[in-house]
Enzyme design. Sequence first.
Site, PDB file in Angstrom:
ATOM      1  N   HIS A  25      -0.970  -3.032  -8.484  1.00 29.51           N
ATOM      2  CA  HIS A  25      -0.495  -3.961  -7.462  1.00 29.51           C
ATOM      3  C   HIS A  25      -1.360  -5.224  -7.490  1.00 29.51           C
ATOM      4  CE1 HIS A  25       2.133  -1.016  -5.926  1.00 29.51           C
ATOM      5  NE2 HIS A  25       1.644  -0.800  -4.729  1.00 29.51           N
ATOM      6  N   CYS A  29      -1.331   2.221  -0.361  1.00 32.40           N
ATOM      7  CA  CYS A  29      -1.937   1.590  -1.543  1.00 32.40           C
ATOM      8  C   CYS A  29      -2.198   0.093  -1.345  1.00 32.40           C
ATOM      9  CB  CYS A  29      -1.058   1.819  -2.761  1.00 32.40           C
ATOM     10  SG  CYS A  29       0.703   1.517  -2.467  1.00 32.40           S
TER      11      CYS A  29
END
Lengths: 348, 348
Positions: A254, A141
Amino acid sequence: MSPWVRTIFGKIEGEVKVSVAVVGASGAVGREVVGLLERYDQVDLRVFGSERSAGTTLPWRGGDIAIELLTESDLSANNLVFMTATSELSSLFARKTASFGNYVIDNSSCFRMDPNVPLVIPEINFESIKTGDRLIANPNCCTIILLMAVAPLRKLGGIKRIIVSTYQSASGAGREAMDELEQSTKAALEGKEFEPTVLPHPYAFNLFSHNTPIDDSGYNGEETKIIAETRKILSDSEIGVNPTCIRVPILRAHSESITVEFEDFAPDEEAVRRVLRDFPGVRVVDDRDGNHFPMPVEASGQADVLVGRIRRDPSNPRAVSMFACGDQLLKGAALNAVQIADRLLGFS
Amino acid sequence: MSPWVRTIFGKIEGEVKVSVAVVGASGAVGREVVGLLERYDQVDLRVFGSERSAGTTLPWRGGDIAIELLTESDLSANNLVFMTATSELSSLFARKTASFGNYVIDNSSCFRMDPNVPLVIPEINFESIKTGDRLIANPNCCTIILLMAVAPLRKLGGIKRIIVSTYQSASGAGREAMDELEQSTKAALEGKEFEPTVLPHPYAFNLFSHNTPIDDSGYNGEETKIIAETRKILSDSEIGVNPTCIRVPILRAHSESITVEFEDFAPDEEAVRRVLRDFPGVRVVDDRDGNHFPMPVEASGQADVLVGRIRRDPSNPRAVSMFACGDQLLKGAALNAVQIADRLLGFS
């Protein structure tokens, strides 16, 4: 259905049904994959899970779909399989399933560095998939969000080095970690004790270095993935990468503070904004007057990676800095996987 | 009294009383200064505040001390004045108070870059205070925590460039921001709406670029302070600094991801650990096997700046990276100010 799904896919119609399986469907990423697949008329879905989740259901096209317990034969008859469970399960099933001619999009780290398995961010290196490839690895990710911000800049000059500090959300450690963040924060606000069981450190109003093992070089597993995957995806074994991976008390997006050093001189800020604006899957959020830059609350549930704080590095004439945010479960995982499948199968 | 106060100061006994004033005593930093001064027998304290806080009390030596409304004459008769209110108030009172021969430790940014005012982290540049100096500036919290981790490394070679990404706590924006973080997080957990009034962005499970204005170079006020103050404190007008300042949902400790580039080659990790261990006010927390590194929950309430994740930068043979955490209200503000005063007045 959340509005961004419409934005990405519109309504997809197809004559031919495609048999699709999602393995690990009850997990944080699996659920997002199922949600994304709802829009595809062609998809004839089966969902699989562990003994713990088998028998439970997921929402599917206005009704429910039951999670089945996986056996090996279940996967061999599917045209397309999303593996969103563990690396162990991927190592058991992925290659064999692909050997029957099925497409397998593997979200685990199991095959990412296998030289015979393409590691793909569709906007960046879809062409690395060769005819006949059936097993495709979905990157980490942090790597995806980082490279969505960095790869467009290659149009402006060769990139020599990337320094990145992450602000990673709970979702990267799964649904249980998201629950632990919420529960421990509630306990902290009520002045109660809370013993973490999912993550090794207190998470309420706290942050900590990513909890993957540290190797002899001093880098943890998450960081070494970013280094290796960046080199593979950019087809550049020389590019320098210095990551610092930190978990922050955020639920599902994130953030990354990024400095990019070019081989020669740094491009000007407006050129950086232009190539980022032109890049599919990136949205520039860079309002200096309004002090409005990428934030997890605005990246969550969105398909795009948000990029801003674009500026020259005053400490190096060859460098620019940026700040990026992306939904860890979507572009960081499920959406990237579905996008790979979408292009592979010519869905839209 | 928290145990760390004993650790730092022990019991201080003195014959001669020193008249001390704390201006802005009801604020987050002011309260910490008062708490630290409790240990000094010599201190004869008066505390001042705005009209809003005047008349209320603070805990003091087992009893209470009343906050007084400030007038100019109140300060001229104190041997030592801590200014922990606004830059505006510092600009009105600090220089005049010092001109009467009193020591003034100013926590605002008002005089930090004045070439005639020393900007001091006692462990690093106490000697920049010249005989006769009465007005001393206390640096920005991020600068202090950064330089406590970086300055010791100068023993190992010249430093050319510092790249730092911060993970800043609510306390840097004052008590009201700490309250807003708690209240908005509570609302988020209960699924309720919350309109932020102290900070410009939602803070619950969110992070955002520091909310100081951005200048033409693309850097915000917090970042330009770090650049300028680092150069002044290290007496190095050439050192390159590239900061990215981000507020994270943490209550009172700042974290910083730091990469230091040396002029020549990078020292080995063990040499870095050694100079950090030898430096007063730094505690090395760098347990790779236990995955235990600096965290806000462990830095909060502590005098020391915690430093760990010490490692060579694989992307540059001249660089090392580290991760540091320090209590924003203590070493980042109140404790540094009290330490300056302690050494100036020869208290301990």
